[in-house]
Design a protein around this motif. Structure first.
Motif, PDB file in Angstrom:
ATOM      1  N   VAL A 185       3.160  22.051  15.298  1.00 38.02           N
ATOM      2  CA  VAL A 185       2.005  22.194  14.416  1.00 38.02           C
ATOM      3  C   VAL A 185       1.000  21.087  14.725  1.00 38.02           C
ATOM      4  CG1 VAL A 185       1.216  22.332  12.019  1.00 38.02           C
ATOM      5  CG2 VAL A 185       3.504  23.145  12.632  1.00 38.02           C
ATOM      6  N   GLN A 186      -0.246  21.473  14.907  1.00 38.27           N
ATOM      7  CA  GLN A 186      -1.319  20.512  15.185  1.00 38.27           C
ATOM      8  C   GLN A 186      -2.424  20.705  14.150  1.00 38.27           C
ATOM      9  OE1 GLN A 186      -2.427  20.615  19.442  1.00 38.27           O
ATOM     10  NE2 GLN A 186      -0.581  21.843  19.749  1.00 38.27           N
ATOM     11  N   TRP A 187      -2.941  19.586  13.639  1.00 38.36           N
ATOM     12  CA  TRP A 187      -4.034  19.667  12.678  1.00 38.36           C
ATOM     13  C   TRP A 187      -4.940  18.451  12.845  1.00 38.36           C
ATOM     14  CZ3 TRP A 187       0.769  17.931  11.616  1.00 38.36           C
ATOM     15  CH2 TRP A 187       0.910  16.755  10.888  1.00 38.36           C
ATOM     16  N   GLN A 188      -6.132  18.574  12.338  1.00 36.09           N
ATOM     17  CA  GLN A 188      -7.139  17.527  12.440  1.00 36.09           C
ATOM     18  C   GLN A 188      -7.393  16.939  11.063  1.00 36.09           C
ATOM     19  OE1 GLN A 188      -8.519  16.892  15.444  1.00 36.09           O
ATOM     20  NE2 GLN A 188     -10.231  15.538  15.023  1.00 36.09           N
ATOM     21  N   GLU A 189      -7.107  15.654  10.892  1.00 32.86           N
ATOM     22  CA  GLU A 189      -7.415  14.954   9.649  1.00 32.86           C
ATOM     23  C   GLU A 189      -8.862  14.473   9.714  1.00 32.86           C
ATOM     24  OE1 GLU A 189      -4.715  11.805   8.847  1.00 32.86           O
ATOM     25  OE2 GLU A 189      -3.159  13.128   8.061  1.00 32.86           O
ATOM     26  N   ASP A 190      -9.748  15.161   9.039  1.00 28.29           N
ATOM     27  CA  ASP A 190     -11.167  14.842   9.125  1.00 28.29           C
ATOM     28  C   ASP A 190     -11.796  14.689   7.743  1.00 28.29           C
ATOM     29  OD1 ASP A 190     -10.986  17.451   8.369  1.00 28.29           O
ATOM     30  OD2 ASP A 190     -12.063  18.285  10.079  1.00 28.29           O
ATOM     31  N   ASN A 191     -10.969  14.358   6.738  1.00 30.60           N
ATOM     32  CA  ASN A 191     -11.483  14.190   5.386  1.00 30.60           C
ATOM     33  C   ASN A 191     -11.402  12.720   4.981  1.00 30.60           C
ATOM     34  OD1 ASN A 191     -11.425  14.473   2.192  1.00 30.60           O
ATOM     35  ND2 ASN A 191     -12.158  16.404   3.041  1.00 30.60           N
ATOM     36  N   PRO A 192     -12.370  12.224   4.201  1.00 29.33           N
ATOM     37  CA  PRO A 192     -12.346  10.806   3.816  1.00 29.33           C
ATOM     38  C   PRO A 192     -11.130  10.401   2.995  1.00 29.33           C
ATOM     39  CG  PRO A 192     -14.526  11.741   3.464  1.00 29.33           C
ATOM     40  CD  PRO A 192     -13.622  12.889   3.778  1.00 29.33           C
ATOM     41  N   ILE A 193     -10.483  11.334   2.298  1.00 29.19           N
ATOM     42  CA  ILE A 193      -9.340  10.984   1.456  1.00 29.19           C
ATOM     43  C   ILE A 193      -8.043  11.200   2.230  1.00 29.19           C
ATOM     44  CG2 ILE A 193      -8.087  11.474  -0.670  1.00 29.19           C
ATOM     45  CD1 ILE A 193     -10.626  12.330  -1.968  1.00 29.19           C
ATOM     46  N   ALA A 194      -7.258  10.121   2.345  1.00 30.83           N
ATOM     47  CA  ALA A 194      -5.944  10.202   2.977  1.00 30.83           C
ATOM     48  C   ALA A 194      -4.914  10.522   1.905  1.00 30.83           C
ATOM     49  CB  ALA A 194      -5.613   8.892   3.676  1.00 30.83           C
ATOM     50  N   LEU A 195      -4.324  11.703   1.990  1.00 34.79           N
ATOM     51  CA  LEU A 195      -3.419  12.139   0.927  1.00 34.79           C
ATOM     52  C   LEU A 195      -2.150  11.312   0.845  1.00 34.79           C
ATOM     53  CD1 LEU A 195      -3.651  16.034   0.949  1.00 34.79           C
ATOM     54  CD2 LEU A 195      -4.581  14.439  -0.702  1.00 34.79           C
ATOM     55  N   ASP A 196      -1.749  10.696   1.946  1.00 34.16           N
ATOM     56  CA  ASP A 196      -0.524   9.899   1.878  1.00 34.16           C
ATOM     57  C   ASP A 196      -0.744   8.596   1.101  1.00 34.16           C
ATOM     58  OD1 ASP A 196      -2.245   8.997   3.828  1.00 34.16           O
ATOM     59  OD2 ASP A 196      -0.667   8.296   5.167  1.00 34.16           O
ATOM     60  N   LEU A 197      -2.035   8.195   0.907  1.00 36.78           N
ATOM     61  CA  LEU A 197      -2.352   7.012   0.107  1.00 36.78           C
ATOM     62  C   LEU A 197      -2.778   7.358  -1.314  1.00 36.78           C
ATOM     63  CD1 LEU A 197      -4.384   4.961   2.760  1.00 36.78           C
ATOM     64  CD2 LEU A 197      -1.971   4.698   2.144  1.00 36.78           C
ATOM     65  N   CYS A 198      -3.199   8.610  -1.521  1.00 33.70           N
ATOM     66  CA  CYS A 198      -3.734   9.022  -2.821  1.00 33.70           C
ATOM     67  C   CYS A 198      -2.635   9.031  -3.881  1.00 33.70           C
ATOM     68  CB  CYS A 198      -4.364  10.402  -2.699  1.00 33.70           C
ATOM     69  SG  CYS A 198      -4.981  11.076  -4.256  1.00 33.70           S
ATOM     70  N   THR A 199      -2.940   8.418  -5.039  1.00 36.34           N
ATOM     71  CA  THR A 199      -1.991   8.380  -6.161  1.00 36.34           C
ATOM     72  C   THR A 199      -2.252   9.473  -7.192  1.00 36.34           C
ATOM     73  OG1 THR A 199      -3.393   6.862  -7.413  1.00 36.34           O
ATOM     74  CG2 THR A 199      -1.771   5.881  -5.913  1.00 36.34           C
ATOM     75  N   ARG A 200      -3.261  10.293  -6.964  1.00 38.17           N
ATOM     76  CA  ARG A 200      -3.636  11.375  -7.883  1.00 38.17           C
ATOM     77  C   ARG A 200      -3.966  10.848  -9.287  1.00 38.17           C
ATOM     78  NH1 ARG A 200      -0.008  16.725  -6.208  1.00 38.17           N
ATOM     79  NH2 ARG A 200      -0.032  16.344  -3.967  1.00 38.17           N
ATOM     80  N   CYS A 201      -4.642   9.729  -9.307  1.00 36.89           N
ATOM     81  CA  CYS A 201      -5.041   9.171 -10.597  1.00 36.89           C
ATOM     82  C   CYS A 201      -6.285   9.845 -11.163  1.00 36.89           C
ATOM     83  CB  CYS A 201      -5.294   7.669 -10.463  1.00 36.89           C
ATOM     84  SG  CYS A 201      -6.754   7.265  -9.448  1.00 36.89           S
ATOM     85  N   ASN A 202      -6.981  10.618 -10.336  1.00 34.09           N
ATOM     86  CA  ASN A 202      -8.162  11.402 -10.733  1.00 34.09           C
ATOM     87  C   ASN A 202      -9.402  10.557 -10.991  1.00 34.09           C
ATOM     88  OD1 ASN A 202      -6.582  13.680 -10.577  1.00 34.09           O
ATOM     89  ND2 ASN A 202      -6.130  13.716 -12.761  1.00 34.09           N
ATOM     90  N   ALA A 203      -9.353   9.258 -10.679  1.00 30.47           N
ATOM     91  CA  ALA A 203     -10.526   8.417 -10.887  1.00 30.47           C
ATOM     92  C   ALA A 203     -11.692   8.874 -10.023  1.00 30.47           C
ATOM     93  CB  ALA A 203     -10.177   6.959 -10.587  1.00 30.47           C
ATOM     94  N   CYS A 204     -11.420   9.295  -8.813  1.00 29.06           N
ATOM     95  CA  CYS A 204     -12.488   9.738  -7.914  1.00 29.06           C
ATOM     96  C   CYS A 204     -13.133  11.021  -8.420  1.00 29.06           C
ATOM     97  CB  CYS A 204     -11.952   9.910  -6.498  1.00 29.06           C
ATOM     98  SG  CYS A 204     -10.608  11.119  -6.371  1.00 29.06           S
ATOM     99  N   ILE A 205     -12.320  11.900  -8.989  1.00 35.14           N
ATOM    100  CA  ILE A 205     -12.864  13.160  -9.516  1.00 35.14           C
ATOM    101  C   ILE A 205     -13.829  12.880 -10.663  1.00 35.14           C
ATOM    102  CG2 ILE A 205     -12.260  15.339 -10.648  1.00 35.14           C
ATOM    103  CD1 ILE A 205      -9.581  15.239  -9.207  1.00 35.14           C
ATOM    104  N   THR A 206     -13.455  11.940 -11.514  1.00 39.73           N
ATOM    105  CA  THR A 206     -14.315  11.591 -12.645  1.00 39.73           C
ATOM    106  C   THR A 206     -15.585  10.887 -12.191  1.00 39.73           C
ATOM    107  OG1 THR A 206     -12.340  11.356 -14.020  1.00 39.73           O
ATOM    108  CG2 THR A 206     -14.375  10.365 -14.848  1.00 39.73           C
ATOM    109  N   ALA A 207     -15.487  10.043 -11.170  1.00 42.79           N
ATOM    110  CA  ALA A 207     -16.624   9.242 -10.729  1.00 42.79           C
ATOM    111  C   ALA A 207     -17.629  10.032  -9.904  1.00 42.79           C
ATOM    112  CB  ALA A 207     -16.126   8.038  -9.929  1.00 42.79           C
ATOM    113  N   CYS A 208     -17.221  11.069  -9.234  1.00 44.55           N
ATOM    114  CA  CYS A 208     -18.120  11.794  -8.319  1.00 44.55           C
ATOM    115  C   CYS A 208     -19.193  12.550  -9.101  1.00 44.55           C
ATOM    116  CB  CYS A 208     -17.323  12.760  -7.457  1.00 44.55           C
ATOM    117  SG  CYS A 208     -18.364  13.700  -6.303  1.00 44.55           S
TER     118      CYS A 208
END
Length: 702
Positions: A185-208
């Motif tokens: 499986v090959q994929w391209q990580e091209d998004n600013p958010i790295a899911l392996d670091l994300c804690t799902r605290c939702n702060a970014c969703i509220t701030a955007c």
């Protein structure tokens, strides 16, 4: 040998005496073998005979359990019990009173030994599953499969949970290849958010302020206006970085569950271990596919269904591609071209065993291995000879798959008991199950006619890829043209199509057709491992038994014809013999003692390599069956007088070839004067003339 026959509570009018005469052994017809007469089965199971055949598939499981529970019965490995369906295949049909020859045929074929074992293909699945799709849907399925699989998710949108229960990947899928136990499986990580670091605290969703971040925890870059408030609130985890370079990622998994509407693979037969679960599937289909996925952890093996002999392959010579029939017909994308080595390559892990490649292969370079053609031919000959010995006439051999085809045959037989509009399989129609309907083709169909069949029918269901139907139609057109050209009246070959019980009435009508003309004396030859040898044996018998051949040759359809001749433009041919070097079948030959191009028509597979190789474009294929015995002998296609060396008189090359060479080089500055004269000399004299000229130059210089 022991055979147990049951009339299923007297619902079948079985003639035990007639079956005994046909099979050459005593036959007692039981009424309730699976119930009150079960002790008869137990006695037979304990008996020392080498083969036990039970004419019932309805209660197969019960009989196997009864055998296991009975003391003194050998294990299935020591002595397998054969089960034959005589009820739905004919015993319940409206013409069941005439079905004895068919039952005798099915019972006789069931006694054949198992096919010889072949090499196997192994799969090793350690339980690593990748689920591709919306985050909420993948997480829900991961919960249901997590007891069996170690699940990783590749999120493509959707709304995720606050609690992360499984590793989550994100990005754009760029490649997916492989099979069970070995998916790349090959994929391209091209998004600013790295899911392996994300804690799902939702702060970014509220701030955007643009609402560009969803519950899949990825930034929709088409909506983002670079406010970067999300970066500020994610300072501690550091999961958001708009300066991060796109990163190509790669990982291996044992299986893939794909929830997207369009599958990652375009071929009809998807790789083992890849399960496509689009939103359009109904509940039953989804359950069936998911249930099958749970069984794909561990060690697995399957037969290597094919054998390949490169020396016979007509795919390529000298980097020229001739035949590519196997590549075009493969529904699993398991066959590819290797022009550099003049061959095809088959990936056994992708092969699903359909056998279509072996059916369309004109030379027999690809052969079906399990069971092989010799076994299938022996089974067909046994069926037809037992049917004839029991008094049967005008047999129609109905080839069907062991899966959907077998279920349709059983539904057809049951419908005859319940539906007044359905008559059931006719007494003269003998069903025979294949691993796949595309695994048997021209040479075995014609062999069946030579063995005494009136017709050969192939039942297609939704299992078959579209290209299989095309290939079988082409092969049937060739086979029918041969029989019609030999004077055999009627329609001998037919494709029957049915999907489910709704098509049974049409299937019933299609089977109620008049028989076609067959041979007066059935053949006794044994089918061979070599495809061309079997084809020749069948043709020899059919020609010998021909009612009235219509001419010296039979024109064959261009598509799929493995027989034919070559038309040559003698004015263009220079006898360069490039075609001889290209021919994989030994059909084109030179003559060491004279400038001749010879041709053995029996050997020609109509691959077209000679046509593509000829520099003068002097050859054309002509599909046909030539009835003259000379088709087995070498005949001269073209010959020319030799060219004689102008110095020693020795013949070399051909007059036409040398004249063509001189004409093409006449304007070249390097071939003027003495140089052009040397082209008219043999190789020895050319060397002598060059050295003599040099010596003369040195003497002149002195």
């Amino acid at each position: 040998m022991t055979t147990l026959v049951c009339n299923c509570n007297r619902t079948m009018p079985l003639d035990g005496a007639a079956l005994a005469r046909a099979l050459g052994e005593p036959i007692e017809v039981y009424t309730a073998l699976c119930r009150r007469e079960a002790p008869a089965f137990q006695r037979a199971a304990r008996a020392p005979e080498s083969t036990l055949t039970v004419a019932c598939t309805q209660e197969r499981r019960l009989f196997l359990e009864l055998a296991e529970a009975t003391e003194g019965v050998p294990s299935p490995e020591e002595r397998p019990i054969r089960f034959v369906n005589i009820r739905e295949t004919g015993g319940w049909s409206r013409d069941a009173a005439q079905v004895t020859p068919k039952i005798a045929a099915l019972l006789a074929a069931a006694r054949l030994p198992e096919p010889d074992p072949v090499p196997t293909v192994r799969y090793h699945s350690q339980g690593r599953l990748l689920i591709i799709g919306p985050l909420d849907a993948t997480e829900a399925l991961a919960d249901r499969l997590g007891d069996v699989w170690d699940v990783t998710l590749l999120a493509l949108g959707g709304a995720g949970r606050q609690t992360r229960g499984h590793p989550v990947l994100a990005g754009r899928l760029t490649g997916l290849t492989g099979w069970l136990g070995a998916f790349d499986v090959q994929w391209q990580e091209d998004n600013p958010i790295a899911l392996d670091l994300c804690t799902r605290c939702n702060a970014c969703i509220t701030a955007c302020p643009e609402g560009a971040i969803g519950l899949d925890y990825q930034v929709d870059l088409s909506r983002c206006r670079a406010h970067r408030d999300c970066v500020r609130v994610c300072e501690a985890p550091g999961a958001i970085d708009f300066q991060r370079e796109p990163l190509a990622q790669r990982a291996t998994f044992d299986a893939v569950l794909d929830l997207r509407p369009t599958p990652a693979f375009t071929q009809h037969a998807l790789p083992q271990g890849y399960v496509h679960l689009p939103p359009t599937l109904d509940a039953e289909q989804r359950l069936q596919r998911l249930w099958g996925l749970r069984d794909l952890v561990g060690e697995f093996e399957k037969p290597k269904f094919f054998r390949y002999e490169q020396r016979l392959c007509a795919h390529g010579r000298n980097e020229q591609v001739g035949c590519r029939a196997c590549i075009d017909v493969c529904s699993a994308s398991a066959v590819r071209s290797d022009v550099e080595h003049n061959r095809i390559v088959v990936e056994p892990h992708l092969c699903v065993g359909c056998g279509a490649c072996t059916t369309v292969c004109p030379s027999g370079a690809l052969g079906y291995a399990y069971p092989d053609a010799a076994y299938q031919g022996r089974a067909i000959r046994t069926l037809l000879s037992a049917y004839r010995a029991a008094g049967g006439r005008d047999a129609a051999l109905l080839l069907h798959s062991q899966g959907a085809g077998q279920r349709l045959i059983e539904d057809w037989g049951r419908a005859a008991r319940l539906d007044a509009a359905v008559q059931g399989p006719p007494a003269r129609v003998i069903p025979w199950a294949l691993w796949h309907t595309a695994s048997v083709g021209l040479e075995l169909w014609l062999s069946a006619i030579a063995y005494g069949a009136s017709q050969v029918w192939v039942l297609l269901t939704d299992e078959e890829a579209p290209q299989y139907r095309t290939a079988l139609q082409e092969q049937m057109a060739v086979a029918e043209a041969i029989l019609q050209g030999l004077g055999y009246a009627g329609e001998h070959f037919r494709l029957l199509s049915a999907r489910d019980a709704r098509d049974l009435a049409a299937l019933d009508a299609a089977a109620r057709v008049p028989p076609a003309q067959g041979v007066a004396t059935p053949a006794t030859f044994a089918t061979q491992r070599d495809k061309r040898a079997t084809l020749e044996l069948a043709l020899d018998h059919l020609i010998a038994q021909a009612p009235a051949p219509v001419g010296a040759e039979i024109a064959l359809p261009a598509a799929g014809a493995p027989l034919g001749t070559l038309q040559i433009d003698t004015a263009a041919c220079t006898l360069c013999m490039a075609c001889v070097g290209a021919c994989p079948a030994g059909a084109l030959q030179d003559n060491p003692t004279a400038p001749q191009l010879r041709f053995i028509e029996k050997n020609c597979v109509q691959c077209g390599l000679c046509v593509k190789t000829c520099p003068e474009h002097a050859l054309q294929r002509q599909p046909r069956l030539w009835l003259d015995p000379q088709r087995r002998e070498a005949r001269v296609l073209h010959e020319q007088p030799p060219f004689h060396c102008i110095r020693c008189g020795k013949p070399f090359g051909t007059l036409k070839g040398v004249e063509t060479m001189l004409a093409r080089l006449s304007a070249h500055p390097m071939f003027q004067g003495a140089a052009v004269e040397r082209l008219k000399m043999c190789g020895d004299c050319r060397v002598i003339d060059i050295h003599t000229s040099r010596d003369e130059v040195r003497i002149t210089d002195l």
